[in-house]
Design an enzyme around this catalytic site. Structure first.
Site, short mmCIF file in Angstrom:
data_model
loop_
_atom_site.label_atom_id
_atom_site.label_comp_id
_atom_site.label_asym_id
_atom_site.label_seq_id
_atom_site.Cartn_x
_atom_site.Cartn_y
_atom_site.Cartn_z
N GLU A 228 -11.77 -19.59 23.02
CA GLU A 228 -10.76 -19.82 21.97
C GLU A 228 -9.45 -19.11 22.32
OE1 GLU A 228 -11.00 -21.98 19.77
OE2 GLU A 228 -13.11 -22.26 19.26
N ASP A 373 -18.07 -30.86 25.27
CA ASP A 373 -16.89 -31.73 25.30
C ASP A 373 -15.82 -31.37 26.33
OD1 ASP A 373 -16.43 -29.45 23.81
OD2 ASP A 373 -15.48 -30.43 22.11
N GLU A 477 -18.27 -33.66 10.05
CA GLU A 477 -18.53 -32.91 11.28
C GLU A 477 -19.68 -33.54 12.08
OE1 GLU A 477 -16.60 -30.83 12.47
OE2 GLU A 477 -17.61 -29.37 13.73
N GLU A 496 -9.32 -34.75 17.10
CA GLU A 496 -9.83 -35.59 18.19
C GLU A 496 -9.59 -37.09 17.99
OE1 GLU A 496 -11.35 -32.96 16.99
OE2 GLU A 496 -11.52 -31.66 18.74
C1 DMJ Z 1 -9.62 -27.42 19.32
O1 DMJ Z 1 -9.54 -26.04 19.33
C2 DMJ Z 1 -9.71 -27.99 20.70
O2 DMJ Z 1 -9.36 -29.33 20.66
C3 DMJ Z 1 -11.07 -27.84 21.31
O3 DMJ Z 1 -11.17 -28.43 22.56
C4 DMJ Z 1 -12.11 -28.41 20.41
N1 DMJ Z 1 -12.01 -27.93 19.08
C5 DMJ Z 1 -10.75 -27.81 18.43
C6 DMJ Z 1 -10.36 -28.97 17.58
O4 DMJ Z 1 -11.34 -29.62 16.93
#
Ligand code: DMJ
Length: 660
Positions: A228, A373, A477, A496
């Site tokens: 993060e 992901d 979610e 997304e």
């Molecule tokens: C963001 O912090 C980024 O896109 C990450 O790759 C996935 N999660 C969140 C958004 O949903």
């Protein structure tokens, strides 16, 4: 004989009727797609009142649909047996390093005649409406940003309902949902920097950069997640640094008087504080969390998710290449390779949680969403940025395994028998289905498919997610495709689906995606706007809210919405090509970033280990900034975003979602 004549007559009658409809209304039949598309199930149901499917009209009710008595074909692998699901080789052009190829949607020509649907849709989204939507998106950002600055700064996040700031939860260190992200470093301001630039707001960008330089420090007793901190903070600092130092200044004057690479220094400082995560790990896979002052906490967890540990290469690689210090790229690359080497020999898939000391998979679920992901995303994006062939090779192999084992349903998006394509969660070793839900994070995948040119599949998967959005005005979610109902109900303003919508619009130029964006904008306004910003939806059905506005709402959701409608934006207009990090930060694809003076050092099994075996923290070189003014501008503007319009999909998809 009579029977045959009767059948022939009926067929001719049907064709004749379709022909008349086509000529008179310009609305041909869906030629099977509409009836067979997954969301035909979905859309009959999705049009119903909000709420989970009622048992009476539920899965048992409709033969031949995914909810019919035999169940969706997604439950079954295409080919039974241990190699379940092996079926389809990726159909797409091979990306190439600096030519147009790695932007799959570059391929194709603009000179083709506009077809009926292109014309119809072009008319269907007038320029004024587009400008209105662009302003709405900008207004959304401004409302969130101004309220953050007024009520929350210098804290990390805005609580938009009570108009207050929020920092780390010191009272409850186990509150990872908060503490992983909030480091007491004005997260929302830092994360929003390049959105200000993209929106052309130079005065606020300059003010914000100065505030960051003067007030933000990483010398904090905060235990944050390495991933993060990397994507939201490090990535944003690097992006803003590049915007400030870009000799072309495409967004207006974003220069900072007397700028002395302060943001780069800050990025360096933060990255050095994250480095302890890569020490004392037997596999080279980093610890998930570090304390910014003291390093890895003594009681640290040895388990990490694949995306968290394996999606650091873009930011760490950029930092290394800007500084001329291999340390950061080296550790990030070592982590990717270590994870990659742990993939299943049979399926080529990776799990979602791994023990960093033993290398054992603790979570054996393989899918496209949470936990995996951005791992896939960064294999490709690292290649796009740095041109290292091994990244592309890993990506290609991963994509093939994804197609072989995760993709269920029929071969093509738009034709053939069976349910439409869907990517499911399977056991990484056996390829067997592990559950019947997909998560909202997975909605990024169509955007990634656009980058590699698998646009047809991207269109299909995006439509699936959009159908869910249409039903709830948000993405739950987790959505259970067997029950056709959410499994997990919250929606924290994630980007997304908007990200994929934007990239698909760039690829197809089909106004359908402008309609999607407008729909998303309007539902965000309706369901999430509160007194001082935009709030997380606690429950997508009853639309109750939670007092939290995550920083990615400003850095990604608003940015992609704005870009979707801002036709003239330098991001998709200038000669410079931009790539988005996983947090939506723009990085110009620059020849300079392809130079790695330490190439030899990275040879085969990792070369020398600057951190690992000794267990000592490396001493990064003195900060020395390499001049980075050259841009890789070889792709002429007009070739960048043109793809032959696949109107056949568009027509059917828009019937599906009921736009016409
Ligand atoms: C963001 O912090 C980024 O896109 C990450 O790759 C996935 N999660 C969140 C958004 O949903």
């Amino acid at each position: 004989m009579q029977w045959r004549a009767l059948v022939l007559g009926l067929v001719l009658l049907r064709l004749g009727l379709h022909g008349v409809l086509w000529l008179v209304f310009g609305l041909g039949p869906s030629m099977g797609f509409y009836q067979r598309f997954p969301l035909s199930f979905g859309f009959q149901r999705l049009r119903g009142p909000d709420g989970p499917a009622s048992p009476a009209s539920g899965p048992a009710g409709r033969p031949g649909t995914p909810g019919g008595p035999s169940g969706p074909s997604w439950l079954q692998p295409q080919v039974p047996g241990p190699a379940a699901g092996r079926r389809r080789a990726p159909r797409r052009p091979e990306p190439d390093v600096c030519g147009p190829g790695h932007w799959g949607y570059v391929l194709g020509g603009r000179g083709r005649g506009r077809d009926e649907y292109e014309k119809r849709y072009s008319g269907a989204f007038p320029p004024q409406l587009r400008a209105q939507m662009r302003d709405l998106a900008r207004g959304m950002f401004v409302f969130g940003y101004d309220n953050y600055m007024a009520h929350a700064f210098p804290e990390d996040e805005l609580n938009p309902i009570h108009c207050r700031g929020r920092g780390p939860d010191r009272g409850d260190p186990s509150n990872l949902n908060i503490n992983d992200v909030l480091g007491n470093y004005s997260l929302t301001l830092v994360d929003a920097l390049d959105t200000l630039a993209i929106m052309g707001n130079s005065s606020e960008f300059q003010k914000a950069v100065k505030l960051v330089i003067n007030t933000v420090s990483f010398d904090k007793d905060s235990t944050v997640q390495v991933f993060e901190a990397t994507i939201r903070v490090l990535g944003s600092l690097l992006s803003a640094h590049r915007i400030i130092t870009d000799s072309k200044q495409p967004f207006g004057d974003m220069t900072i008087k007397d700028y002395d690479n302060e943001l780069l220094h800050m990025a360096h400082d933060l990255a050095v504080r994250l480095l302890p995560a890569f020490e004392n790990t037997k596999t080279g896979i980093p610890y998930p969390r570090v304390n910014l002052k003291t390093g890895v906490p003594p009681d640290s967890n040895n388990e990490t998710c694949t995306a968290g540990a394996g999606s650091l290469l873009v930011e760490f690689g950029i930092l290394s290449r800007l500084l001329g210090d291999s340390t950061f790229e080296w550790v990030a690359r070592r982590a990717v390779k270590a994870l990659w080497n742990l993939r299943s020999n049979d399926t080529g898939l990776l799990g979602n949680v791994v023990n960093i000391q033993t290398g054992h998979w603790v979570g054996k679920q393989s899918g496209l969403g949470a936990g995996l992901d951005s791992f896939y995303e960064y294999l490709l994006k690292s290649y796009i940025l740095f041109g290292e062939k091994e990244d592309l090779e890993m990506f290609n192999a991963a994509y093939k395994s994804i197609q072989n084992y995760l993709r269920r349903g029929r071969e093509a998006c738009n034709e053939g028998e069976g349910d439409p394509p869907l990517y499911v969660n399977v056991n990484m070793f056996s390829g067997q289905l592990m559950n019947t839900w997909i998560d909202s994070l997975q909605a990024f995948f169509p955007g990634l498919q656009v980058l590699i040119g698998d646009v047809e599949d991207a269109i299909c998967l995006h439509a699936f997610y959009y159908a869910i959005w249409k039903r709830y005005g948000a993405l739950p979610e987790r959505y259970n495709w067997q029950l056709q109902a959410p499994d997990v109900f919250f929606y924290p303003l994630r980007p997304e689906l908007v990200e994929s919508t934007y990239l698909l619009y760039q690829a197809t130029r089909n106004p359908f995606y402008l309609h999607v964006g407008m729909d998303i904008l309007q539902s965000l306004e309706k369901h999430t706007k509160v007194k001082c910003g935009y709030a997380t939806l606690h429950h997508v059905i009853d639309k109750s809210t939670e007092d939290r506005m995550e920083s990615f709402f400003l850095s990604e959701t608003c940015k992609y919405l704005y870009l979707l409608f801002d036709e003239e934006n330098p991001v998709h207009k200038s000669g410079t090509r931009y790539m988005f990090t996983t947090e939506g930060h723009i990085i110009s694809v620059d020849e300079h970033l392809r130079e790695s003076p330490w190439k030899e050092f990275f040879s085969e099994e990792g070369g020398q280990d600057p951190v690992g075996k000794s267990g000592h923290r490396p001493r990064p070189h003195e900060l020395k900034v390499i001049n980075s003014s050259s841009n890789c501008n070889r792709v002429p503007d007009e070739r960048r975003y043109s793809l032959p319009l696949k109107s056949v999909y568009m027509r059917q998809i828009d019937q599906m979602v009921g736009l016409i």
